[in-house]
Design an enzyme around this catalytic site. Structure first.
Site, PDB file in Angstrom:
ATOM      1  N   HIS A 183      -4.596  -8.659   3.686  1.00 44.51           N
ATOM      2  CA  HIS A 183      -5.989  -8.598   3.805  1.00 44.51           C
ATOM      3  C   HIS A 183      -6.358  -9.493   5.109  1.00 44.51           C
ATOM      4  O   HIS A 183      -5.817 -10.753   5.323  1.00 44.51           O
ATOM      5  CB  HIS A 183      -6.660  -9.006   2.619  1.00 44.51           C
ATOM      6  CG  HIS A 183      -6.835  -8.220   1.619  1.00 44.51           C
ATOM      7  ND1 HIS A 183      -6.910  -8.368   0.260  1.00 44.51           N
ATOM      8  CD2 HIS A 183      -6.437  -6.644   1.536  1.00 44.51           C
ATOM      9  CE1 HIS A 183      -6.631  -7.154  -0.598  1.00 44.51           C
ATOM     10  NE2 HIS A 183      -6.541  -6.421   0.077  1.00 44.51           N
ATOM     11  N   ARG A 206       0.916  -1.242  -0.074  1.00 51.65           N
ATOM     12  CA  ARG A 206       0.003   0.061  -0.191  1.00 51.65           C
ATOM     13  C   ARG A 206       1.073   1.502  -0.160  1.00 51.65           C
ATOM     14  O   ARG A 206       1.970   0.983   0.644  1.00 51.65           O
ATOM     15  CB  ARG A 206      -0.909   0.011   1.217  1.00 51.65           C
ATOM     16  CG  ARG A 206      -1.817  -1.173   1.285  1.00 51.65           C
ATOM     17  CD  ARG A 206      -2.844  -0.819   2.378  1.00 51.65           C
ATOM     18  NE  ARG A 206      -3.800  -2.161   2.826  1.00 51.65           N
ATOM     19  CZ  ARG A 206      -3.432  -3.371   3.143  1.00 51.65           C
ATOM     20  NH1 ARG A 206      -2.559  -3.419   4.115  1.00 51.65           N
ATOM     21  NH2 ARG A 206      -4.441  -3.982   3.463  1.00 51.65           N
ATOM     22  N   TYR A 253     -10.877  -7.763  -4.713  1.00 53.84           N
ATOM     23  CA  TYR A 253      -9.708  -7.004  -5.086  1.00 53.84           C
ATOM     24  C   TYR A 253      -8.997  -7.546  -6.173  1.00 53.84           C
ATOM     25  O   TYR A 253      -8.351  -6.800  -6.896  1.00 53.84           O
ATOM     26  CB  TYR A 253      -8.636  -7.112  -3.851  1.00 53.84           C
ATOM     27  CG  TYR A 253      -7.819  -5.901  -4.023  1.00 53.84           C
ATOM     28  CD1 TYR A 253      -6.521  -6.164  -4.713  1.00 53.84           C
ATOM     29  CD2 TYR A 253      -7.886  -4.627  -3.594  1.00 53.84           C
ATOM     30  CE1 TYR A 253      -5.652  -5.232  -4.858  1.00 53.84           C
ATOM     31  CE2 TYR A 253      -6.922  -3.650  -4.061  1.00 53.84           C
ATOM     32  CZ  TYR A 253      -5.832  -3.930  -4.436  1.00 53.84           C
ATOM     33  OH  TYR A 253      -4.760  -3.054  -4.475  1.00 53.84           O
ATOM     34  N   LYS A 265      -2.455  -1.782   7.815  1.00 57.11           N
ATOM     35  CA  LYS A 265      -3.576  -1.525   8.535  1.00 57.11           C
ATOM     36  C   LYS A 265      -3.761  -1.957   9.750  1.00 57.11           C
ATOM     37  O   LYS A 265      -3.480  -3.270   9.902  1.00 57.11           O
ATOM     38  CB  LYS A 265      -4.798  -1.492   7.500  1.00 57.11           C
ATOM     39  CG  LYS A 265      -4.997  -0.818   6.300  1.00 57.11           C
ATOM     40  CD  LYS A 265      -6.163  -1.060   5.721  1.00 57.11           C
ATOM     41  CE  LYS A 265      -6.406  -0.035   4.322  1.00 57.11           C
ATOM     42  NZ  LYS A 265      -7.560  -0.330   3.644  1.00 57.11           N
ATOM     43  N   ARG A 274      -0.025  -2.022  -7.072  1.00 58.02           N
ATOM     44  CA  ARG A 274      -0.462  -3.289  -6.237  1.00 58.02           C
ATOM     45  C   ARG A 274      -1.369  -4.124  -6.801  1.00 58.02           C
ATOM     46  O   ARG A 274      -1.305  -5.365  -6.487  1.00 58.02           O
ATOM     47  CB  ARG A 274      -1.043  -2.385  -4.959  1.00 58.02           C
ATOM     48  CG  ARG A 274      -1.545  -3.512  -3.701  1.00 58.02           C
ATOM     49  CD  ARG A 274      -2.069  -2.589  -2.545  1.00 58.02           C
ATOM     50  NE  ARG A 274      -3.138  -3.371  -1.801  1.00 58.02           N
ATOM     51  CZ  ARG A 274      -2.644  -3.962  -0.606  1.00 58.02           C
ATOM     52  NH1 ARG A 274      -1.269  -4.268  -0.429  1.00 58.02           N
ATOM     53  NH2 ARG A 274      -3.822  -4.578   0.126  1.00 58.02           N
ATOM     54  N   HIS A 295      -1.713   2.113  -6.439  1.00 53.74           N
ATOM     55  CA  HIS A 295      -2.847   0.867  -6.124  1.00 53.74           C
ATOM     56  C   HIS A 295      -2.709   0.196  -7.326  1.00 53.74           C
ATOM     57  O   HIS A 295      -3.154  -1.005  -7.496  1.00 53.74           O
ATOM     58  CB  HIS A 295      -4.422   1.733  -5.840  1.00 53.74           C
ATOM     59  CG  HIS A 295      -5.497   0.821  -5.136  1.00 53.74           C
ATOM     60  ND1 HIS A 295      -4.987   0.302  -3.970  1.00 53.74           N
ATOM     61  CD2 HIS A 295      -6.514   0.477  -5.602  1.00 53.74           C
ATOM     62  CE1 HIS A 295      -5.993  -0.420  -3.603  1.00 53.74           C
ATOM     63  NE2 HIS A 295      -6.878  -0.204  -4.302  1.00 53.74           N
TER      64      HIS A 295
END
Length: 305
Positions: A271, A150, A280, A174, A248, A245
């Site tokens: 994830h 990311r 995704y 995250k 990625r 993005h």
């Protein structure tokens, strides 16, 4: 007050919107169209007044619109009109409940960002210059595609996060969760070439530990990274803007297309839920069918004698 016929209630509501709310003709037309759709549904089920409508009926109405192929935004607008209608009846006629209050439109499918195919990636990653800035930008781009990071993850990388010998990178994603991902040989080479000239762009403080720094000597900002990737896209002749993005997503797509290992890609992307990885990324159906045919014991039809 005795229950009114649905058509009468609808007419009164539209008059209220026109005269009291003074809505535009276009908005009134939308309300009328949406409520006529509800009336048509009720007529087919012999529902003649609003007080006979229940939440299950509204859900069924929504399901029918969805099956007809109406866009999620159109269904949401129809639901909004119905909610406003029943709120009006609650105020004016004392209706105790709004059957549309808790009904939601089907979620729109998430739009996937565009990907680059392998040839486009090779075209994009051709850096003509060998200046310190070009070395840094190449290392950033190679690392994005090599490890599927990311934007915030890449900007936060420190020198001690990289293990060149093991070809591994430790990152914090995250939710402040840490994961370790492999780094390709090409990306490692680009990072090493950048680190040879990095001291010339590093200042004091946080930048002394940051892998990627700006021309001002500070840790490079996410916005700066985005701008540099976009600039490289133009220099390399790409027909579309390239952003973190996209790299990625290209990484994830290419990994899945080659391996078919959804769990592994989930771990690499960081994830928490594999459903996110399924949304995704996009495996083409033919590849999935081949994997199924090769792996499932009952996938192939038996030959008839």
């Amino acid at each position: 007050m005795p229950p009114q016929l649905l058509a009468e209630s609808t007419t009164q509501f539209l008059t209220y919107l026109r005269d009291v709310r003074q809505l535009s003709g276009h908005t009134l037309s939308n309300y009328q169209r949406d409520l006529l759709s509800l009336q048509s549904y009720c007529k087919r089920r012999d529902i003649d007044s609003a007080d006979k409508l229940h939440e299950a009926d509204i859900r069924q109405w929504v399901s029918q619109m969805h099956r007809r192929g109406l866009a999620g935004s159109s269904i949401q607008r129809s639901l909004s009109a119905a909610r406003s209608f029943f709120n009006y009846l609650g105020r004016e006629a004392g209706y105790p409940r709004n059957p549309a209050a808790s009904v939601q439109a089907p979620r729109k499918p998430r739009k996937l960002p565009r990907t680059l195919d392998a040839d486009q990636v090779n075209q994009y990653l051709k850096f003509e210059d060998d200046t310190p800035l070009a070395r840094r930008d190449r290392a950033i781009a190679e690392l994005f595609y090599s490890s599927g990071l990311r934007l915030a993850e890449l900007a936060a990388i420190n020198l001690n996060d990289i293990d060149p010998g093991a070809r591994l990178l430790t990152i914090t994603g995250k939710g402040n969760k840490t994961r370790t991902v492999p780094v390709g040989a090409v990306a490692l080479d680009a990072i090493e070439r950048w680190l040879e000239v990095r001291p010339h762009l590093a200042a004091d403080g946080d930048s002394t530990v940051a892998v990627f720094t700006s021309t001002r000597g500070k840790r490079i900002s996410p916005r700066n990274i985005q701008a540099r990737l976009k600039l490289q896209g133009r220099k390399s002749g790409m027909r579309q803007d390239v952003h973190p993005h996209m790299l990625r997503h290209s990484f994830a797509s290419h990994m899945l297309e080659s391996s078919g290992d959804l769990r592994a890609v989930q771990e690499l992307l960081g994830h928490a839920n594999i459903a996110t990885t399924q949304i995704y990324t996009h495996l083409d159906f033919q590849h999935l069918a081949k994997v199924y045919d090769a792996a499932h014991p009952r996938a192939k039809r038996r030959k008839r004698d």
